[in-house]
Design a protein around this motif. Structure first.
Motif, short mmCIF file in Angstrom:
data_model
loop_
_atom_site.label_atom_id
_atom_site.label_comp_id
_atom_site.label_asym_id
_atom_site.label_seq_id
_atom_site.Cartn_x
_atom_site.Cartn_y
_atom_site.Cartn_z
N ILE A 95 -4.28 -2.85 29.19
CA ILE A 95 -5.04 -3.63 30.17
C ILE A 95 -6.13 -2.72 30.74
O ILE A 95 -5.82 -1.69 31.34
N PRO A 96 -7.40 -3.08 30.59
CA PRO A 96 -8.50 -2.15 30.89
C PRO A 96 -8.93 -2.11 32.35
O PRO A 96 -10.12 -2.07 32.66
N PHE A 97 -7.95 -2.13 33.24
CA PHE A 97 -8.26 -2.10 34.68
C PHE A 97 -7.33 -1.14 35.38
O PHE A 97 -6.33 -0.68 34.82
N GLN A 98 -7.63 -0.88 36.64
CA GLN A 98 -6.76 -0.10 37.49
C GLN A 98 -6.52 -0.86 38.80
O GLN A 98 -7.36 -1.64 39.24
N ASN A 99 -5.35 -0.61 39.38
CA ASN A 99 -4.96 -1.20 40.66
C ASN A 99 -4.92 -2.73 40.64
O ASN A 99 -5.13 -3.38 41.66
N GLN A 100 -4.64 -3.29 39.46
CA GLN A 100 -4.39 -4.73 39.35
C GLN A 100 -2.88 -4.96 39.41
O GLN A 100 -2.09 -4.06 39.11
N LEU A 101 -2.47 -6.17 39.77
CA LEU A 101 -1.04 -6.50 39.79
C LEU A 101 -0.64 -6.96 38.39
O LEU A 101 -1.11 -7.99 37.90
N VAL A 102 0.25 -6.17 37.76
CA VAL A 102 0.70 -6.44 36.39
C VAL A 102 2.22 -6.55 36.41
O VAL A 102 2.91 -5.66 36.91
N VAL A 103 2.74 -7.64 35.86
CA VAL A 103 4.20 -7.84 35.83
C VAL A 103 4.64 -8.17 34.41
O VAL A 103 3.84 -8.59 33.58
N HIS A 104 5.93 -7.97 34.15
CA HIS A 104 6.50 -8.44 32.89
C HIS A 104 7.58 -9.47 33.19
O HIS A 104 8.00 -9.65 34.33
N THR A 105 8.04 -10.16 32.14
CA THR A 105 8.99 -11.26 32.30
C THR A 105 10.36 -10.94 31.72
O THR A 105 11.18 -11.84 31.54
N SER A 106 10.62 -9.68 31.43
CA SER A 106 11.86 -9.31 30.75
C SER A 106 13.04 -9.21 31.72
O SER A 106 12.90 -8.79 32.87
N GLY A 107 14.23 -9.55 31.20
CA GLY A 107 15.43 -9.41 32.00
C GLY A 107 16.03 -8.02 31.93
O GLY A 107 16.77 -7.61 32.82
N SER A 108 15.69 -7.26 30.89
CA SER A 108 16.37 -5.98 30.68
C SER A 108 15.49 -4.75 30.82
O SER A 108 15.99 -3.63 30.82
N VAL A 109 14.18 -4.92 30.93
CA VAL A 109 13.26 -3.78 30.99
C VAL A 109 12.99 -3.39 32.44
O VAL A 109 12.64 -4.24 33.26
N ASN A 110 13.13 -2.11 32.74
CA ASN A 110 12.89 -1.59 34.09
C ASN A 110 11.42 -1.77 34.49
O ASN A 110 10.53 -1.71 33.63
N ILE A 111 11.19 -1.92 35.76
CA ILE A 111 9.82 -2.05 36.26
C ILE A 111 9.00 -0.81 35.92
O ILE A 111 7.78 -0.87 35.75
N GLY A 112 9.69 0.32 35.78
CA GLY A 112 9.01 1.58 35.47
C GLY A 112 8.39 1.63 34.09
O GLY A 112 7.61 2.55 33.80
N ALA A 113 8.71 0.69 33.22
CA ALA A 113 8.11 0.67 31.88
C ALA A 113 6.62 0.33 31.94
O ALA A 113 5.87 0.66 31.02
N LEU A 114 6.20 -0.33 33.01
CA LEU A 114 4.79 -0.66 33.17
C LEU A 114 4.02 0.61 33.57
O LEU A 114 4.52 1.45 34.31
N LYS A 115 2.80 0.72 33.09
CA LYS A 115 2.01 1.93 33.32
C LYS A 115 1.56 2.03 34.78
O LYS A 115 1.25 1.04 35.43
N ASP A 116 1.47 3.28 35.25
CA ASP A 116 1.21 3.55 36.67
C ASP A 116 -0.21 3.25 37.11
O ASP A 116 -0.49 3.20 38.31
N LYS A 117 -1.13 3.04 36.17
CA LYS A 117 -2.53 2.83 36.57
C LYS A 117 -2.72 1.52 37.33
O LYS A 117 -3.70 1.34 38.05
N ASN A 118 -1.76 0.57 37.15
CA ASN A 118 -1.82 -0.70 37.88
C ASN A 118 -0.59 -0.88 38.75
O ASN A 118 0.41 -0.19 38.59
N ARG A 119 -0.66 -1.79 39.70
CA ARG A 119 0.47 -2.12 40.54
C ARG A 119 1.49 -2.90 39.71
O ARG A 119 1.10 -3.73 38.88
N LYS A 120 2.77 -2.66 39.96
CA LYS A 120 3.80 -3.17 39.06
C LYS A 120 4.68 -4.23 39.71
O LYS A 120 4.89 -4.21 40.92
N GLY A 121 5.21 -5.08 38.85
CA GLY A 121 6.16 -6.09 39.32
C GLY A 121 6.90 -6.72 38.16
O GLY A 121 6.62 -6.43 36.99
N VAL A 122 7.84 -7.57 38.51
CA VAL A 122 8.61 -8.32 37.51
C VAL A 122 8.67 -9.78 37.92
O VAL A 122 8.89 -10.09 39.11
#
Length: 253
Positions: A77-104
């Motif tokens: 994702i070619p941005f920084q400080n955007q809110l990015v979430v995933h929809t997985s039941g088993s993947v930790n929030i930490g799997a998302l890259k630190d350049k953006n804000r994270k969520g699930v």
């Protein structure tokens, strides 16, 4: 209005697209899909992209891809400080890259492309790193569902494991029951009222209270008769394992 972009075109992505398209408070801006034909019936062609560099900044990016692709996709994702979430039941929030804000944003349900669902009753489990982002996720979730939970990554993993037991494993047992019926020239439809009643019982009883059958009664004669009847070794081993588990649970009471 909250602007949302969905990355993915699998079962979860398609059901989210359908749900969001019906909500005036959600603007579905783009859908990223390597296979545009899978989503063309649900969004305008000019909303579909297959190049990350064509993404527009939005309030929320929802990554709805396979678990092992989440980290790689979030990094593209070619941005920084955007809110990015995933929809997985088993993947930790930490799997998302630190350049953006994270969520699930995890809708706990079994999804098939050809089977419609009522999103209003689907639990959506949310996690975010700060209160403002959680509030955004909560607003989006409440636009499509009436059942929202705040669940951290460790709790979500536990839920996902539990869901595998009560959904995926149970469905595999349905498949085995269907095979036994077919081999003996019986219609699987005969079992459907039993399946429905078993599912309905745990709406008012605990699973422990709802348990019945020869293993619950420790009816060794019937159990041995069933084992003698079964010729498939896999079915026989699963029957033995589940029977022992039910009996052992009874001993703990």
């Amino acid at each position: 209005m909250i602007q949302v972009t969905i990355i993915g075109s699998g079962n979860v992505a398609l059901h989210l697209i359908k749900a969001f398209k019906k909500k005036a408070e959600i603007e579905l801006v783009q859908v990223f899909s390597r296979k545009p034909e899978t989503v063309i019936d649900f969004v305008n062609s000019d909303q579909i992209i297959a190049d990350y560099n064509l993404l527009h900044p939005v309030d929320l990016f929802i990554i709805a891809v396979s678990d092992d692709a989440i980290a790689s996709v979030s990094n593209q994702i070619p941005f920084q400080n955007q809110l990015v979430v995933h929809t997985s039941g088993s993947v930790n929030i930490g799997a998302l890259k630190d350049k953006n804000r994270k969520g699930v944003f995890y809708p706990l349900q079994t999804f098939s492309k050809s089977k419609a669902v009522d999103f209003k009753i689907i639990p959506i489990c949310l996690e975010a790193e700060n209160k403002n982002d959680y509030k955004t996720l909560e607003t989006v979730a409440k636009s499509i569902s009436e059942v929202i939970y705040h669940v951290n990554s460790e709790q979500r993993k536990a839920l996902h494991v539990a869901a595998v037991f009560v959904s995926n494993f149970v469905n595999h047992l349905y498949q085995m029951g269907n095979e036994i019926c077919t081999e003996n020239h019986l219609s699987f439809d005969i079992l459907k009222p039993l399946i429905q009643e078993t599912a309905n019982k745990i709406l008012t009883l605990s699973p422990k209270e709802a348990q019945t059958g020869p293993a619950k009664r420790n009816d060794t004669q019937t159990i041995n008769s069933h084992l003698s009847f079964l010729t498939d070794e896999n079915q026989k081993e699963i029957y033995k394992l589940l029977t022992k588990s039910i009996i052992d649970h009874g001993k703990k009471l």
